[in-house]
Scaffold this motif. Sequence first.
Motif, PDB file in Angstrom:
ATOM      1  N   THR A 120      13.864  -3.060  -9.177  1.00  0.00           N
ATOM      2  CA  THR A 120      13.005  -3.932  -9.965  1.00  0.00           C
ATOM      3  C   THR A 120      13.064  -3.489 -11.434  1.00  0.00           C
ATOM      4  OG1 THR A 120      10.797  -4.909 -10.090  1.00  0.00           O
ATOM      5  CG2 THR A 120      10.923  -2.543  -9.653  1.00  0.00           C
ATOM      6  N   THR A 121      12.243  -4.074 -12.267  1.00  0.00           N
ATOM      7  CA  THR A 121      12.262  -3.735 -13.694  1.00  0.00           C
ATOM      8  C   THR A 121      11.723  -2.327 -13.928  1.00  0.00           C
ATOM      9  OG1 THR A 121      10.040  -4.606 -14.099  1.00  0.00           O
ATOM     10  CG2 THR A 121      11.879  -6.171 -14.262  1.00  0.00           C
ATOM     11  N   ASP A 122      12.101  -1.760 -15.060  1.00  0.00           N
ATOM     12  CA  ASP A 122      11.623  -0.413 -15.392  1.00  0.00           C
ATOM     13  C   ASP A 122      10.100  -0.380 -15.523  1.00  0.00           C
ATOM     14  OD1 ASP A 122      14.206   0.531 -15.401  1.00  0.00           O
ATOM     15  OD2 ASP A 122      14.461   0.334 -17.576  1.00  0.00           O
ATOM     16  N   ASP A 123       9.513  -1.449 -16.079  1.00  0.00           N
ATOM     17  CA  ASP A 123       8.061  -1.497 -16.256  1.00  0.00           C
ATOM     18  C   ASP A 123       7.339  -1.425 -14.914  1.00  0.00           C
ATOM     19  OD1 ASP A 123       8.322  -1.646 -18.963  1.00  0.00           O
ATOM     20  OD2 ASP A 123       8.042  -3.822 -19.098  1.00  0.00           O
ATOM     21  N   ILE A 124       7.844  -2.159 -13.943  1.00  0.00           N
ATOM     22  CA  ILE A 124       7.215  -2.156 -12.610  1.00  0.00           C
ATOM     23  C   ILE A 124       7.448  -0.813 -11.935  1.00  0.00           C
ATOM     24  CG2 ILE A 124       7.295  -3.162 -10.301  1.00  0.00           C
ATOM     25  CD1 ILE A 124       5.885  -4.956 -12.237  1.00  0.00           C
ATOM     26  N   ARG A 125       8.680  -0.317 -11.987  1.00  0.00           N
ATOM     27  CA  ARG A 125       9.007   0.921 -11.276  1.00  0.00           C
ATOM     28  C   ARG A 125       8.286   2.127 -11.858  1.00  0.00           C
ATOM     29  NH1 ARG A 125      14.029   0.065 -11.110  1.00  0.00           N
ATOM     30  NH2 ARG A 125      14.656   1.384 -12.872  1.00  0.00           N
ATOM     31  N   SER A 126       7.908   2.054 -13.126  1.00  0.00           N
ATOM     32  CA  SER A 126       7.206   3.179 -13.744  1.00  0.00           C
ATOM     33  C   SER A 126       5.747   3.265 -13.330  1.00  0.00           C
ATOM     34  CB  SER A 126       7.286   3.070 -15.278  1.00  0.00           C
ATOM     35  OG  SER A 126       6.575   1.923 -15.736  1.00  0.00           O
ATOM     36  N   ARG A 127       5.249   2.196 -12.702  1.00  0.00           N
ATOM     37  CA  ARG A 127       3.844   2.191 -12.291  1.00  0.00           C
ATOM     38  C   ARG A 127       3.651   2.921 -10.961  1.00  0.00           C
ATOM     39  NH1 ARG A 127       1.413  -3.676 -12.200  1.00  0.00           N
ATOM     40  NH2 ARG A 127      -0.389  -2.388 -11.613  1.00  0.00           N
ATOM     41  N   ASN A 128       2.431   3.331 -10.706  1.00  0.00           N
ATOM     42  CA  ASN A 128       2.074   3.934  -9.423  1.00  0.00           C
ATOM     43  C   ASN A 128       2.003   2.832  -8.371  1.00  0.00           C
ATOM     44  OD1 ASN A 128       0.664   5.063  -7.202  1.00  0.00           O
ATOM     45  ND2 ASN A 128      -0.281   6.585  -8.542  1.00  0.00           N
ATOM     46  N   LEU A 129       2.778   2.989  -7.284  1.00  0.00           N
ATOM     47  CA  LEU A 129       2.806   1.943  -6.264  1.00  0.00           C
ATOM     48  C   LEU A 129       1.467   1.780  -5.556  1.00  0.00           C
ATOM     49  CD1 LEU A 129       5.821   1.686  -6.796  1.00  0.00           C
ATOM     50  CD2 LEU A 129       6.181   1.611  -4.315  1.00  0.00           C
ATOM     51  N   VAL A 130       0.666   2.814  -5.534  1.00  0.00           N
ATOM     52  CA  VAL A 130      -0.681   2.689  -4.957  1.00  0.00           C
ATOM     53  C   VAL A 130      -1.495   1.697  -5.776  1.00  0.00           C
ATOM     54  CG1 VAL A 130      -2.842   3.895  -4.496  1.00  0.00           C
ATOM     55  CG2 VAL A 130      -0.655   4.970  -3.896  1.00  0.00           C
ATOM     56  N   ASP A 131      -1.403   1.797  -7.106  1.00  0.00           N
ATOM     57  CA  ASP A 131      -2.105   0.849  -7.968  1.00  0.00           C
ATOM     58  C   ASP A 131      -1.599  -0.571  -7.745  1.00  0.00           C
ATOM     59  OD1 ASP A 131      -3.515   2.952  -9.072  1.00  0.00           O
ATOM     60  OD2 ASP A 131      -2.162   3.176 -10.798  1.00  0.00           O
ATOM     61  N   ILE A 132      -0.284  -0.715  -7.581  1.00  0.00           N
ATOM     62  CA  ILE A 132       0.282  -2.042  -7.327  1.00  0.00           C
ATOM     63  C   ILE A 132      -0.209  -2.577  -5.993  1.00  0.00           C
ATOM     64  CG2 ILE A 132       2.430  -3.268  -6.825  1.00  0.00           C
ATOM     65  CD1 ILE A 132       3.803  -1.597  -8.937  1.00  0.00           C
ATOM     66  N   GLY A 133      -0.311  -1.697  -4.997  1.00  0.00           N
ATOM     67  CA  GLY A 133      -0.809  -2.136  -3.688  1.00  0.00           C
ATOM     68  C   GLY A 133      -2.215  -2.691  -3.764  1.00  0.00           C
ATOM     69  N   TYR A 134      -3.099  -2.000  -4.459  1.00  0.00           N
ATOM     70  CA  TYR A 134      -4.469  -2.496  -4.614  1.00  0.00           C
ATOM     71  C   TYR A 134      -4.498  -3.775  -5.454  1.00  0.00           C
ATOM     72  CZ  TYR A 134      -6.517   1.649  -2.469  1.00  0.00           C
ATOM     73  OH  TYR A 134      -6.878   2.629  -1.568  1.00  0.00           O
ATOM     74  N   GLU A 135      -3.622  -3.868  -6.426  1.00  0.00           N
ATOM     75  CA  GLU A 135      -3.544  -5.075  -7.241  1.00  0.00           C
ATOM     76  C   GLU A 135      -3.107  -6.272  -6.403  1.00  0.00           C
ATOM     77  OE1 GLU A 135      -1.963  -4.811 -11.377  1.00  0.00           O
ATOM     78  OE2 GLU A 135      -0.376  -6.101 -10.572  1.00  0.00           O
ATOM     79  N   MET A 136      -2.164  -6.062  -5.504  1.00  0.00           N
ATOM     80  CA  MET A 136      -1.713  -7.144  -4.622  1.00  0.00           C
ATOM     81  C   MET A 136      -2.828  -7.581  -3.677  1.00  0.00           C
ATOM     82  SD  MET A 136       2.205  -6.160  -3.707  1.00  0.00           S
ATOM     83  CE  MET A 136       2.387  -7.674  -2.810  1.00  0.00           C
ATOM     84  N   LYS A 137      -3.592  -6.625  -3.179  1.00  0.00           N
ATOM     85  CA  LYS A 137      -4.730  -6.977  -2.331  1.00  0.00           C
ATOM     86  C   LYS A 137      -5.697  -7.904  -3.072  1.00  0.00           C
ATOM     87  CE  LYS A 137      -5.089  -2.779   0.542  1.00  0.00           C
ATOM     88  NZ  LYS A 137      -5.528  -3.368   1.818  1.00  0.00           N
ATOM     89  N   GLN A 138      -5.962  -7.584  -4.333  1.00  0.00           N
ATOM     90  CA  GLN A 138      -6.883  -8.409  -5.111  1.00  0.00           C
ATOM     91  C   GLN A 138      -6.295  -9.784  -5.392  1.00  0.00           C
ATOM     92  OE1 GLN A 138     -10.097  -7.460  -5.897  1.00  0.00           O
ATOM     93  NE2 GLN A 138     -10.219  -9.660  -6.386  1.00  0.00           N
ATOM     94  N   ARG A 139      -5.000  -9.831  -5.665  1.00  0.00           N
ATOM     95  CA  ARG A 139      -4.359 -11.126  -5.908  1.00  0.00           C
ATOM     96  C   ARG A 139      -4.396 -12.005  -4.647  1.00  0.00           C
ATOM     97  NH1 ARG A 139       0.899 -10.193  -9.910  1.00  0.00           N
ATOM     98  NH2 ARG A 139      -0.336 -10.394 -11.823  1.00  0.00           N
ATOM     99  N   LEU A 140      -4.263 -11.380  -3.506  1.00  0.00           N
ATOM    100  CA  LEU A 140      -4.349 -12.123  -2.248  1.00  0.00           C
ATOM    101  C   LEU A 140      -5.711 -12.788  -2.125  1.00  0.00           C
ATOM    102  CD1 LEU A 140      -2.535 -12.493   0.347  1.00  0.00           C
ATOM    103  CD2 LEU A 140      -3.884 -10.677   1.370  1.00  0.00           C
ATOM    104  N   ARG A 141      -6.763 -12.054  -2.483  1.00  0.00           N
ATOM    105  CA  ARG A 141      -8.109 -12.623  -2.417  1.00  0.00           C
ATOM    106  C   ARG A 141      -8.328 -13.667  -3.505  1.00  0.00           C
ATOM    107  NH1 ARG A 141      -9.244  -7.123  -0.982  1.00  0.00           N
ATOM    108  NH2 ARG A 141      -9.566  -6.564  -3.172  1.00  0.00           N
ATOM    109  N   ASP A 142      -7.806 -13.407  -4.705  1.00  0.00           N
ATOM    110  CA  ASP A 142      -8.019 -14.325  -5.823  1.00  0.00           C
ATOM    111  C   ASP A 142      -7.225 -15.621  -5.673  1.00  0.00           C
ATOM    112  OD1 ASP A 142      -9.662 -12.447  -6.974  1.00  0.00           O
ATOM    113  OD2 ASP A 142      -8.141 -11.686  -8.377  1.00  0.00           O
ATOM    114  N   GLU A 143      -6.000 -15.534  -5.158  1.00  0.00           N
ATOM    115  CA  GLU A 143      -5.104 -16.683  -5.166  1.00  0.00           C
ATOM    116  C   GLU A 143      -5.056 -17.436  -3.842  1.00  0.00           C
ATOM    117  OE1 GLU A 143      -1.282 -15.713  -6.855  1.00  0.00           O
ATOM    118  OE2 GLU A 143      -2.178 -14.211  -8.188  1.00  0.00           O
ATOM    119  N   ILE A 144      -5.491 -16.795  -2.765  1.00  0.00           N
ATOM    120  CA  ILE A 144      -5.535 -17.491  -1.471  1.00  0.00           C
ATOM    121  C   ILE A 144      -6.973 -17.650  -1.000  1.00  0.00           C
ATOM    122  CG2 ILE A 144      -4.761 -17.491   0.926  1.00  0.00           C
ATOM    123  CD1 ILE A 144      -2.371 -15.836   0.069  1.00  0.00           C
TER     124      ILE A 144
END
Length: 410
Positions: A120-144
């Motif tokens: 993936t992009t350097d910006d995404i890969r430089s992030r903590n995947l745990v933070d991305i996981g929690y962010e995806m959980k929130q997007r699931l609630r917000d968008e679905i």
Amino acid sequence: MNSGYNNERPLVMHIDLNSCFATVEQQSRPMLRGRPVAVVNRRTENTSIVTASYEAKAMGVSVGMRVKEAVKLAPGLVTLESDPAKYRFVYHKMMGIMKRYSPHITMKSIDEGVIDFHQTTDDIRSRNLVDIGYEMKQRLRDEIGEAMRCNVGISTNRFLAKTAASLHKPDGLDVIDHENLRATLGRLKLTDLTGIAGRNQQRLNAVGIFTPLEFLDTDAHALHTMVFKSILGEQWHQRLRGFEVDDVTHDLKTVGRQYVLETKTLSFGEITRRLHHLCESVGGKLRSQNNVARGVFVYAKSNSQGYWHARHMCDLPFFSNSAIYAQAMMLFAGAPPDIREIGISCYELSDDTGDQLSLFGDQLAREQHVTEAIDDINKRFGDRTIHSADTLGTGIYVKQKIPFGSTRYL
């Protein structure tokens, strides 16, 4: 004792929607939230449960249980017939969320997906995947919807990421790496590992392996020669240590459908009309993958004669509903009486290319053009907008099901 484990940064994420179909129903019908819900493919007391909500599971209801047994455990159980359109919508929304983080995603089933962050992009890969996981959980609630929950697992390969996603249901997030691998496997049973059940468990037990840690500590040679007696032994040795062996795709071998008759009193003509419906469904699946076939297989289960089947290989490839049905009917003429279940599949599949089909003459080319026009209309205006008059009215019985283990047709 972590020598030989994959010590790279975990960059594989597994996302698992919790009790997917039941949760989607609870999202779409707020009055069902907090109540035991079961989704079935057909609303009769003898039908089996496809998905149960966590409230139902807490009362002892499980997938595969018959409704009449489930209601004894959960007297307030709400039983709903499956609604494929809703589940497809959530599936595509989930894919859209995942693709924002990496182009390398794989949907393992309608409710499970894998994201590979290696490319993936350097910006995404430089992030903590745990933070991305929690962010995806929130997007699931917000968008679905606010009722939607998912489990997230992160590790160095697909197998351990899926294992991590199963550790704290519902709505958990866990990471497995070389530092906590032994501690994590030490809390599990062999059957908690995906792929270890039944025969594989017996194979392991036969050589004295009863726990995941004993499995992990067995060398590759022993797994090959004593347990699996094949290259599967080396694959399990690598898989347990966090190395990727499951990033593979498999060619489609067959495409088919089956149907349990809704009543025992159907005439032969009524049964073949339902068979015709299955042929139309199989034809649509075949063409959606740009395939043609050369073989047709039919089967029936009879109360008096048990399992019956027949097959036929053609000299020329075929793809249309009418061609599949014509061959199925030729074979089905030998079917036994008092049938309770029927099925049809096509095999010997190959890529559908214009050059290949053009070799077999103008008639096949014309058939292809007509079939493509019908498929385009059905895709635009809905399944079975155009279908054979012979199958008129069969749709209330032979309903489209959502497959758990494949996403090819979604």
